[in-house]
Design a protein around this motif. Structure first.
Motif, PDB file in Angstrom:
ATOM      1  N   ALA A 122      44.066  22.180  45.416  1.00 35.12           N
ATOM      2  CA  ALA A 122      45.156  22.758  44.634  1.00 35.12           C
ATOM      3  C   ALA A 122      46.391  23.024  45.488  1.00 35.12           C
ATOM      4  CB  ALA A 122      44.700  24.058  43.975  1.00 35.12           C
ATOM      5  N   GLN A 123      47.537  23.095  44.841  1.00 33.80           N
ATOM      6  CA  GLN A 123      48.750  23.523  45.535  1.00 33.80           C
ATOM      7  C   GLN A 123      48.971  25.018  45.366  1.00 33.80           C
ATOM      8  OE1 GLN A 123      52.647  22.693  43.488  1.00 33.80           O
ATOM      9  NE2 GLN A 123      51.488  21.031  42.538  1.00 33.80           N
ATOM     10  N   LEU A 124      48.285  25.632  44.418  1.00 36.95           N
ATOM     11  CA  LEU A 124      48.385  27.074  44.188  1.00 36.95           C
ATOM     12  C   LEU A 124      47.188  27.500  43.365  1.00 36.95           C
ATOM     13  CD1 LEU A 124      50.124  29.771  44.185  1.00 36.95           C
ATOM     14  CD2 LEU A 124      51.020  28.979  41.975  1.00 36.95           C
ATOM     15  N   VAL A 125      46.625  28.672  43.681  1.00 36.86           N
ATOM     16  CA  VAL A 125      45.571  29.243  42.852  1.00 36.86           C
ATOM     17  C   VAL A 125      46.071  30.579  42.307  1.00 36.86           C
ATOM     18  CG1 VAL A 125      44.414  30.260  44.878  1.00 36.86           C
ATOM     19  CG2 VAL A 125      43.163  29.990  42.738  1.00 36.86           C
ATOM     20  N   VAL A 126      45.817  30.817  41.041  1.00 36.60           N
ATOM     21  CA  VAL A 126      46.306  32.008  40.350  1.00 36.60           C
ATOM     22  C   VAL A 126      45.121  32.803  39.816  1.00 36.60           C
ATOM     23  CG1 VAL A 126      47.766  32.905  38.493  1.00 36.60           C
ATOM     24  CG2 VAL A 126      48.389  30.761  39.660  1.00 36.60           C
ATOM     25  N   ALA A 127      45.128  34.108  40.069  1.00 34.43           N
ATOM     26  CA  ALA A 127      44.037  34.970  39.606  1.00 34.43           C
ATOM     27  C   ALA A 127      44.584  36.334  39.231  1.00 34.43           C
ATOM     28  CB  ALA A 127      42.970  35.115  40.702  1.00 34.43           C
ATOM     29  N   GLY A 128      43.840  37.032  38.393  1.00 30.10           N
ATOM     30  CA  GLY A 128      44.147  38.419  38.096  1.00 30.10           C
ATOM     31  C   GLY A 128      43.578  39.326  39.174  1.00 30.10           C
ATOM     32  N   THR A 129      43.817  40.611  39.047  1.00 29.36           N
ATOM     33  CA  THR A 129      43.332  41.531  40.075  1.00 29.36           C
ATOM     34  C   THR A 129      41.863  41.870  39.908  1.00 29.36           C
ATOM     35  OG1 THR A 129      44.207  43.345  38.712  1.00 29.36           O
ATOM     36  CG2 THR A 129      45.546  42.606  40.569  1.00 29.36           C
ATOM     37  N   ARG A 130      41.354  41.854  38.676  1.00 23.77           N
ATOM     38  CA  ARG A 130      39.940  42.158  38.459  1.00 23.77           C
ATOM     39  C   ARG A 130      39.416  41.342  37.300  1.00 23.77           C
ATOM     40  NH1 ARG A 130      37.398  46.146  36.892  1.00 23.77           N
ATOM     41  NH2 ARG A 130      38.975  47.349  35.821  1.00 23.77           N
ATOM     42  N   GLY A 131      38.161  40.930  37.401  1.00 19.64           N
ATOM     43  CA  GLY A 131      37.520  40.190  36.323  1.00 19.64           C
ATOM     44  C   GLY A 131      36.690  41.092  35.441  1.00 19.64           C
ATOM     45  N   ARG A 132      35.740  40.474  34.739  1.00 18.26           N
ATOM     46  CA  ARG A 132      34.918  41.241  33.795  1.00 18.26           C
ATOM     47  C   ARG A 132      33.776  41.964  34.479  1.00 18.26           C
ATOM     48  NH1 ARG A 132      32.812  36.919  29.913  1.00 18.26           N
ATOM     49  NH2 ARG A 132      32.889  35.687  31.830  1.00 18.26           N
ATOM     50  N   GLY A 133      33.377  41.495  35.656  1.00 16.99           N
ATOM     51  CA  GLY A 133      32.239  42.114  36.333  1.00 16.99           C
ATOM     52  C   GLY A 133      32.678  43.139  37.340  1.00 16.99           C
ATOM     53  N   GLY A 134      31.723  43.622  38.121  1.00 18.09           N
ATOM     54  CA  GLY A 134      32.030  44.537  39.201  1.00 18.09           C
ATOM     55  C   GLY A 134      32.176  45.966  38.737  1.00 18.09           C
ATOM     56  N   PHE A 135      32.806  46.760  39.578  1.00 20.10           N
ATOM     57  CA  PHE A 135      32.942  48.182  39.328  1.00 20.10           C
ATOM     58  C   PHE A 135      34.351  48.480  38.848  1.00 20.10           C
ATOM     59  CE2 PHE A 135      29.755  47.547  42.613  1.00 20.10           C
ATOM     60  CZ  PHE A 135      28.685  48.243  42.089  1.00 20.10           C
ATOM     61  N   THR A 136      34.453  49.291  37.817  1.00 20.00           N
ATOM     62  CA  THR A 136      35.754  49.566  37.232  1.00 20.00           C
ATOM     63  C   THR A 136      36.665  50.311  38.188  1.00 20.00           C
ATOM     64  OG1 THR A 136      34.861  51.598  36.252  1.00 20.00           O
ATOM     65  CG2 THR A 136      34.862  49.617  34.880  1.00 20.00           C
ATOM     66  N   GLY A 137      36.148  50.965  39.181  1.00 23.63           N
ATOM     67  CA  GLY A 137      36.978  51.691  40.123  1.00 23.63           C
ATOM     68  C   GLY A 137      37.667  50.813  41.142  1.00 23.63           C
ATOM     69  N   LEU A 138      37.245  49.540  41.267  1.00 23.29           N
ATOM     70  CA  LEU A 138      37.866  48.646  42.229  1.00 23.29           C
ATOM     71  C   LEU A 138      39.172  48.121  41.655  1.00 23.29           C
ATOM     72  CD1 LEU A 138      34.819  46.532  43.478  1.00 23.29           C
ATOM     73  CD2 LEU A 138      35.938  48.447  44.644  1.00 23.29           C
ATOM     74  N   LEU A 139      40.268  48.285  42.436  1.00 21.59           N
ATOM     75  CA  LEU A 139      41.562  47.830  41.969  1.00 21.59           C
ATOM     76  C   LEU A 139      41.783  46.348  42.242  1.00 21.59           C
ATOM     77  CD1 LEU A 139      43.768  50.865  43.036  1.00 21.59           C
ATOM     78  CD2 LEU A 139      42.881  50.329  40.771  1.00 21.59           C
ATOM     79  N   LEU A 140      41.105  45.809  43.240  1.00 26.42           N
ATOM     80  CA  LEU A 140      41.154  44.379  43.508  1.00 26.42           C
ATOM     81  C   LEU A 140      39.729  43.883  43.605  1.00 26.42           C
ATOM     82  CD1 LEU A 140      42.838  41.856  44.116  1.00 26.42           C
ATOM     83  CD2 LEU A 140      42.723  42.460  46.541  1.00 26.42           C
ATOM     84  N   GLY A 141      39.334  42.990  42.696  1.00 28.41           N
ATOM     85  CA  GLY A 141      37.952  42.540  42.632  1.00 28.41           C
ATOM     86  C   GLY A 141      37.547  41.680  43.807  1.00 28.41           C
ATOM     87  N   SER A 142      36.254  41.421  43.903  1.00 29.29           N
ATOM     88  CA  SER A 142      35.724  40.656  45.023  1.00 29.29           C
ATOM     89  C   SER A 142      36.229  39.216  45.004  1.00 29.29           C
ATOM     90  CB  SER A 142      34.195  40.670  44.986  1.00 29.29           C
ATOM     91  OG  SER A 142      33.713  40.090  43.782  1.00 29.29           O
ATOM     92  N   VAL A 143      36.482  38.663  43.819  1.00 27.88           N
ATOM     93  CA  VAL A 143      37.006  37.303  43.735  1.00 27.88           C
ATOM     94  C   VAL A 143      38.421  37.246  44.313  1.00 27.88           C
ATOM     95  CG1 VAL A 143      37.724  35.472  42.161  1.00 27.88           C
ATOM     96  CG2 VAL A 143      35.559  36.666  41.785  1.00 27.88           C
ATOM     97  N   GLY A 144      39.265  38.215  43.923  1.00 28.05           N
ATOM     98  CA  GLY A 144      40.610  38.272  44.482  1.00 28.05           C
ATOM     99  C   GLY A 144      40.593  38.450  45.984  1.00 28.05           C
ATOM    100  N   GLN A 145      39.696  39.303  46.479  1.00 29.18           N
ATOM    101  CA  GLN A 145      39.575  39.496  47.920  1.00 29.18           C
ATOM    102  C   GLN A 145      39.186  38.199  48.612  1.00 29.18           C
ATOM    103  OE1 GLN A 145      40.054  42.153  49.861  1.00 29.18           O
ATOM    104  NE2 GLN A 145      39.921  43.994  48.614  1.00 29.18           N
ATOM    105  N   ALA A 146      38.227  37.478  48.049  1.00 31.49           N
ATOM    106  CA  ALA A 146      37.772  36.230  48.652  1.00 31.49           C
ATOM    107  C   ALA A 146      38.897  35.199  48.713  1.00 31.49           C
ATOM    108  CB  ALA A 146      36.583  35.670  47.864  1.00 31.49           C
ATOM    109  N   LEU A 147      39.672  35.098  47.644  1.00 25.68           N
ATOM    110  CA  LEU A 147      40.777  34.145  47.630  1.00 25.68           C
ATOM    111  C   LEU A 147      41.830  34.505  48.670  1.00 25.68           C
ATOM    112  CD1 LEU A 147      41.193  33.631  43.775  1.00 25.68           C
ATOM    113  CD2 LEU A 147      40.354  31.945  45.414  1.00 25.68           C
ATOM    114  N   LEU A 148      42.179  35.788  48.761  1.00 23.39           N
ATOM    115  CA  LEU A 148      43.189  36.214  49.724  1.00 23.39           C
ATOM    116  C   LEU A 148      42.744  35.964  51.160  1.00 23.39           C
ATOM    117  CD1 LEU A 148      44.587  39.569  48.266  1.00 23.39           C
ATOM    118  CD2 LEU A 148      45.655  37.315  48.253  1.00 23.39           C
ATOM    119  N   HIS A 149      41.445  36.061  51.403  1.00 20.15           N
ATOM    120  CA  HIS A 149      40.931  35.898  52.756  1.00 20.15           C
ATOM    121  C   HIS A 149      40.610  34.452  53.122  1.00 20.15           C
ATOM    122  CE1 HIS A 149      40.406  40.285  52.601  1.00 20.15           C
ATOM    123  NE2 HIS A 149      40.341  40.225  53.911  1.00 20.15           N
TER     124      HIS A 149
END
Length: 293
Positions: free
Chosen positions: A253-280
Protein backbone atom coordinates in the motif's frame (compact mmCIF):
# COMPACT_ATOMS: atom_id res chain seq x y z
CA UNK A 1 -13.66 30.98 4.98
CA UNK A 2 -9.88 30.49 5.35
CA UNK A 3 -7.96 28.02 3.22
CA UNK A 4 -7.33 24.57 4.70
CA UNK A 5 -3.97 24.01 6.39
CA UNK A 6 -1.76 20.94 6.55
CA UNK A 7 0.47 21.08 9.63
CA UNK A 8 3.77 19.20 9.81
CA UNK A 9 6.05 18.88 12.80
CA UNK A 10 9.72 19.71 12.10
CA UNK A 11 12.58 18.94 14.49
CA UNK A 12 15.51 18.54 12.13
CA UNK A 13 15.45 14.73 12.15
CA UNK A 14 15.54 12.74 8.94
CA UNK A 15 12.12 11.36 9.84
CA UNK A 16 10.61 14.84 10.11
CA UNK A 17 12.07 15.85 6.73
CA UNK A 18 10.44 12.78 5.19
CA UNK A 19 7.22 13.98 6.82
CA UNK A 20 7.67 17.38 5.17
CA UNK A 21 7.83 15.72 1.73
CA UNK A 22 4.60 13.85 2.38
CA UNK A 23 2.88 16.86 3.96
CA UNK A 24 3.77 19.03 0.94
CA UNK A 25 2.16 16.50 -1.42
CA UNK A 26 -0.90 16.28 0.82
CA UNK A 27 -1.24 20.07 0.89
CA UNK A 28 -0.93 20.22 -2.90
CA UNK A 29 -3.63 17.56 -3.32
CA UNK A 30 -5.99 19.48 -1.03
CA UNK A 31 -5.28 22.95 -2.38
CA UNK A 32 -4.14 23.76 1.15
CA UNK A 33 -1.26 25.77 2.55
CA UNK A 34 1.53 24.05 4.45
CA UNK A 35 2.49 25.11 7.97
CA UNK A 36 5.93 24.05 9.23
CA UNK A 37 5.90 23.93 13.03
CA UNK A 38 8.96 23.69 15.24
CA UNK A 39 8.41 23.49 18.99
CA UNK A 40 10.96 25.52 20.95
CA UNK A 41 11.23 24.23 24.48
CA UNK A 42 11.62 21.36 26.90
CA UNK A 43 10.80 17.89 25.56
CA UNK A 44 7.95 15.90 27.01
CA UNK A 45 8.40 15.16 30.68
CA UNK A 46 6.93 11.68 30.25
CA UNK A 47 9.81 10.50 28.07
CA UNK A 48 11.93 8.21 30.25
CA UNK A 49 15.62 8.69 29.66
CA UNK A 50 15.28 11.87 27.60
CA UNK A 51 18.10 14.32 28.17
CA UNK A 52 17.09 17.51 29.99
CA UNK A 53 16.62 20.45 27.70
CA UNK A 54 19.42 23.00 27.74
CA UNK A 55 18.49 26.43 26.34
CA UNK A 56 22.16 27.18 25.58
CA UNK A 57 22.65 27.25 21.85
CA UNK A 58 18.88 27.21 21.17
CA UNK A 59 17.93 30.51 19.61
CA UNK A 60 15.26 31.39 17.09
CA UNK A 61 17.58 32.53 14.32
CA UNK A 62 19.44 29.20 13.87
CA UNK A 63 16.12 27.37 13.83
CA UNK A 64 14.65 29.68 11.20
CA UNK A 65 17.81 29.53 9.09
CA UNK A 66 18.48 25.87 9.79
CA UNK A 67 15.77 23.26 10.39
CA UNK A 68 12.85 25.27 9.05
CA UNK A 69 14.77 26.65 6.07
CA UNK A 70 15.80 23.14 5.04
CA UNK A 71 12.26 21.93 5.56
CA UNK A 72 10.81 24.73 3.43
CA UNK A 73 13.31 23.99 0.67
CA UNK A 74 12.24 20.33 0.72
CA UNK A 75 8.57 21.30 0.57
CA UNK A 76 9.06 23.65 -2.38
CA UNK A 77 11.06 21.02 -4.25
CA UNK A 78 8.16 18.58 -3.87
CA UNK A 79 5.44 21.15 -4.60
CA UNK A 80 6.70 24.30 -6.35
CA UNK A 81 4.43 27.27 -5.78
CA UNK A 82 2.98 25.83 -2.58
CA UNK A 83 2.00 28.40 0.06
CA UNK A 84 4.37 27.60 2.95
CA UNK A 85 4.55 29.30 6.34
CA UNK A 86 6.97 28.71 9.19
CA UNK A 87 6.20 28.80 12.88
CA UNK A 88 8.50 28.47 15.90
CA UNK A 89 6.38 28.00 19.00
CA UNK A 90 7.56 27.98 22.61
CA UNK A 91 6.53 24.76 24.29
CA UNK A 92 6.72 20.99 24.31
CA UNK A 93 6.36 19.48 20.83
CA UNK A 94 3.56 17.15 21.93
CA UNK A 95 1.43 19.96 23.33
CA UNK A 96 2.25 22.41 20.57
CA UNK A 97 1.24 20.01 17.79
CA UNK A 98 -1.87 18.97 19.69
CA UNK A 99 -2.97 22.61 19.72
CA UNK A 100 -1.93 23.15 16.09
CA UNK A 101 -3.97 20.10 15.03
CA UNK A 102 -7.21 21.78 16.15
CA UNK A 103 -7.24 24.02 13.07
CA UNK A 104 -5.57 21.60 10.66
CA UNK A 105 -7.16 19.63 7.85
CA UNK A 106 -4.35 17.12 8.42
CA UNK A 107 -1.41 16.85 10.83
CA UNK A 108 1.72 15.05 9.63
CA UNK A 109 4.65 13.84 11.73
CA UNK A 110 7.58 11.50 11.28
CA UNK A 111 7.58 8.17 13.07
CA UNK A 112 10.71 9.05 15.02
CA UNK A 113 11.97 12.39 16.28
CA UNK A 114 15.05 13.57 18.15
CA UNK A 115 14.01 11.96 21.44
CA UNK A 116 17.40 10.46 22.08
CA UNK A 117 15.79 7.07 22.77
CA UNK A 118 16.77 4.85 19.82
CA UNK A 119 14.95 1.78 21.10
CA UNK A 120 11.57 3.43 20.53
CA UNK A 121 10.12 2.25 17.21
CA UNK A 122 7.69 5.14 17.04
CA UNK A 123 8.01 8.48 18.77
CA UNK A 124 5.91 9.54 21.73
CA UNK A 125 4.72 12.58 19.76
CA UNK A 126 3.10 10.35 17.13
CA UNK A 127 1.45 8.11 19.73
CA UNK A 128 0.19 11.06 21.79
CA UNK A 129 -1.29 12.81 18.75
CA UNK A 130 -2.97 9.60 17.61
CA UNK A 131 -4.77 9.53 20.96
CA UNK A 132 -5.25 13.21 21.82
CA UNK A 133 -4.89 15.14 18.57
CA UNK A 134 -7.70 16.73 16.61
CA UNK A 135 -8.53 15.69 13.08
CA UNK A 136 -6.66 13.12 10.99
CA UNK A 137 -3.04 12.33 11.82
CA UNK A 138 -0.59 10.93 9.27
CA UNK A 139 2.55 9.25 10.60
CA UNK A 140 5.19 8.88 7.90
CA UNK A 141 7.10 5.63 7.98
CA UNK A 142 8.40 2.98 5.59
CA UNK A 143 8.84 3.34 1.86
CA UNK A 144 5.39 3.80 0.35
CA UNK A 145 4.68 2.51 -3.13
CA UNK A 146 3.20 5.51 -4.98
CA UNK A 147 1.41 3.12 -7.33
CA UNK A 148 -0.04 1.06 -4.50
CA UNK A 149 -3.59 1.29 -3.18
CA UNK A 150 -4.92 3.08 -0.15
CA UNK A 151 -5.56 0.37 2.45
CA UNK A 152 -8.53 0.81 4.76
CA UNK A 153 -8.77 -1.25 7.93
CA UNK A 154 -12.52 -1.89 8.22
CA UNK A 155 -13.54 -2.79 11.77
CA UNK A 156 -17.27 -2.05 11.71
CA UNK A 157 -17.12 0.11 14.83
CA UNK A 158 -18.88 3.48 15.16
CA UNK A 159 -15.47 5.00 15.93
CA UNK A 160 -14.18 3.69 12.61
CA UNK A 161 -16.68 5.57 10.45
CA UNK A 162 -14.49 8.68 10.26
CA UNK A 163 -11.59 6.53 9.05
CA UNK A 164 -13.75 5.11 6.25
CA UNK A 165 -14.70 8.61 5.07
CA UNK A 166 -11.06 9.72 5.19
CA UNK A 167 -9.82 6.68 3.26
CA UNK A 168 -12.30 7.21 0.43
CA UNK A 169 -11.48 10.91 0.23
CA UNK A 170 -7.76 10.17 0.25
CA UNK A 171 -8.08 7.57 -2.51
CA UNK A 172 -10.03 10.07 -4.60
CA UNK A 173 -7.39 12.77 -4.07
CA UNK A 174 -4.56 10.40 -5.01
CA UNK A 175 -6.54 8.82 -7.86
CA UNK A 176 -5.62 5.51 -6.30
CA UNK A 177 -7.59 2.29 -5.84
CA UNK A 178 -8.89 1.49 -2.39
CA UNK A 179 -8.56 -1.88 -0.68
CA UNK A 180 -11.18 -2.21 2.06
CA UNK A 181 -9.80 -4.99 4.23
CA UNK A 182 -11.86 -6.60 6.96
CA UNK A 183 -10.14 -9.27 9.02
CA UNK A 184 -12.21 -11.67 11.06
CA UNK A 185 -11.80 -14.79 13.16
CA UNK A 186 -13.90 -16.89 15.52
CA UNK A 187 -12.90 -14.66 18.44
CA UNK A 188 -14.56 -11.68 16.80
CA UNK A 189 -16.36 -9.44 19.29
CA UNK A 190 -19.34 -9.11 16.96
CA UNK A 191 -22.61 -9.87 18.73
CA UNK A 192 -24.08 -13.24 17.77
CA UNK A 193 -27.79 -13.25 17.16
CA UNK A 194 -28.41 -17.00 17.31
CA UNK A 195 -29.64 -19.06 20.28
CA UNK A 196 -27.44 -20.62 22.94
CA UNK A 197 -24.09 -19.60 24.26
CA UNK A 198 -22.62 -16.89 21.97
CA UNK A 199 -18.99 -18.06 22.07
CA UNK A 200 -19.75 -21.72 21.42
CA UNK A 201 -22.22 -20.82 18.71
CA UNK A 202 -19.71 -18.58 16.92
CA UNK A 203 -17.01 -21.24 16.99
CA UNK A 204 -19.42 -23.95 15.84
CA UNK A 205 -20.87 -21.90 12.99
CA UNK A 206 -17.92 -20.12 11.41
CA UNK A 207 -19.65 -19.94 8.04
CA UNK A 208 -22.53 -17.96 9.49
CA UNK A 209 -20.07 -15.63 11.15
CA UNK A 210 -18.19 -15.21 7.85
CA UNK A 211 -21.42 -14.22 6.13
CA UNK A 212 -22.15 -11.69 8.86
CA UNK A 213 -18.68 -10.19 8.53
CA UNK A 214 -19.03 -10.02 4.74
CA UNK A 215 -22.30 -8.15 5.22
CA UNK A 216 -20.56 -5.73 7.59
CA UNK A 217 -17.84 -5.07 5.00
CA UNK A 218 -20.33 -4.63 2.15
CA UNK A 219 -22.51 -2.29 4.18
CA UNK A 220 -19.56 -0.15 5.26
CA UNK A 221 -18.21 0.23 1.73
CA UNK A 222 -21.51 0.64 -0.12
CA UNK A 223 -22.43 3.82 1.71
CA UNK A 224 -19.28 5.57 0.43
CA UNK A 225 -19.13 4.13 -3.07
CA UNK A 226 -22.19 6.16 -4.03
CA UNK A 227 -20.47 9.43 -3.08
CA UNK A 228 -17.07 8.46 -4.53
CA UNK A 229 -17.91 6.73 -7.84
CA UNK A 230 -14.43 7.49 -9.20
CA UNK A 231 -12.74 5.29 -6.58
CA UNK A 232 -12.12 1.68 -7.62
CA UNK A 233 -12.75 -0.46 -4.53
CA UNK A 234 -11.62 -3.98 -3.76
CA UNK A 235 -13.49 -5.58 -0.87
CA UNK A 236 -11.20 -8.03 0.85
CA UNK A 237 -12.47 -10.34 3.61
CA UNK A 238 -9.72 -12.32 5.32
CA UNK A 239 -9.95 -14.91 8.07
CA UNK A 240 -6.78 -14.42 10.09
CA UNK A 241 -5.25 -12.73 13.08
CA UNK A 242 -5.92 -9.03 12.63
CA UNK A 243 -2.54 -7.40 13.16
CA UNK A 244 -0.44 -9.75 10.97
CA UNK A 245 -3.01 -9.57 8.17
CA UNK A 246 -3.04 -5.77 8.15
CA UNK A 247 0.74 -5.47 8.33
CA UNK A 248 1.09 -7.91 5.46
CA UNK A 249 -1.40 -5.98 3.31
CA UNK A 250 0.31 -2.69 4.17
CA UNK A 251 3.46 -3.85 2.37
CA UNK A 252 1.82 -3.21 -1.00
CA UNK A 253 0.00 0.00 0.00
CA UNK A 254 0.94 3.65 -0.33
CA UNK A 255 -1.11 4.51 2.77
CA UNK A 256 -3.00 2.59 5.45
CA UNK A 257 -5.96 4.20 7.22
CA UNK A 258 -7.40 3.08 10.56
CA UNK A 259 -9.55 4.34 13.37
CA UNK A 260 -8.28 4.68 16.91
CA UNK A 261 -10.18 1.69 18.31
CA UNK A 262 -12.02 -1.29 16.88
CA UNK A 263 -14.85 -3.41 18.21
CA UNK A 264 -12.69 -5.59 20.45
CA UNK A 265 -10.38 -4.91 23.33
CA UNK A 266 -10.92 -2.80 26.39
CA UNK A 267 -13.09 0.29 26.28
CA UNK A 268 -10.61 2.21 28.41
CA UNK A 269 -7.89 2.03 25.74
CA UNK A 270 -7.78 5.21 23.69
CA UNK A 271 -5.61 3.66 20.97
CA UNK A 272 -6.29 0.01 20.19
CA UNK A 273 -3.70 -2.69 19.71
CA UNK A 274 -4.22 -2.66 15.93
CA UNK A 275 -3.48 1.07 15.75
CA UNK A 276 -0.42 0.57 17.93
CA UNK A 277 0.84 -2.24 15.70
CA UNK A 278 0.43 -0.15 12.55
CA UNK A 279 2.21 2.86 14.06
CA UNK A 280 5.11 0.67 15.16
CA UNK A 281 5.49 -1.76 12.27
CA UNK A 282 3.66 -0.73 9.07
CA UNK A 283 5.87 -0.42 6.01
CA UNK A 284 4.00 2.61 4.67
CA UNK A 285 2.57 5.84 6.11
CA UNK A 286 -0.29 5.38 8.55
CA UNK A 287 -3.30 7.68 8.93
CA UNK A 288 -5.12 7.45 12.25
CA UNK A 289 -8.52 9.11 12.25
CA UNK A 290 -10.31 9.93 15.49
CA UNK A 291 -13.99 10.63 15.96
CA UNK A 292 -14.24 14.32 16.74
CA UNK A 293 -16.00 15.04 19.99
Amino acid sequence: MSDPVVVVGVDGSASSLDAVDVAAREALLRGACLRLVHAFGHPSGHLPGAAPWNPAGHSLEPMLRGELARAEERARTVAPGLDVTRSVVAGDAVRVLEIESRAAALTVVGHRGLSGIPELLVGSTAVHLAVHGHGPLMVVRGRPDPSGPVLLAVDGSPAGEAAVDFAFAEAALRQAPLVALHVWNTWSERAYEGPGDPLNAVVADAERLREAEQHLLDRTVARREATHPQVVVERRLVRSRIRPALLDAAREAQLVVAGTRGRGGFTGLLLGSVGQALLHHAECPVAVVRVQE
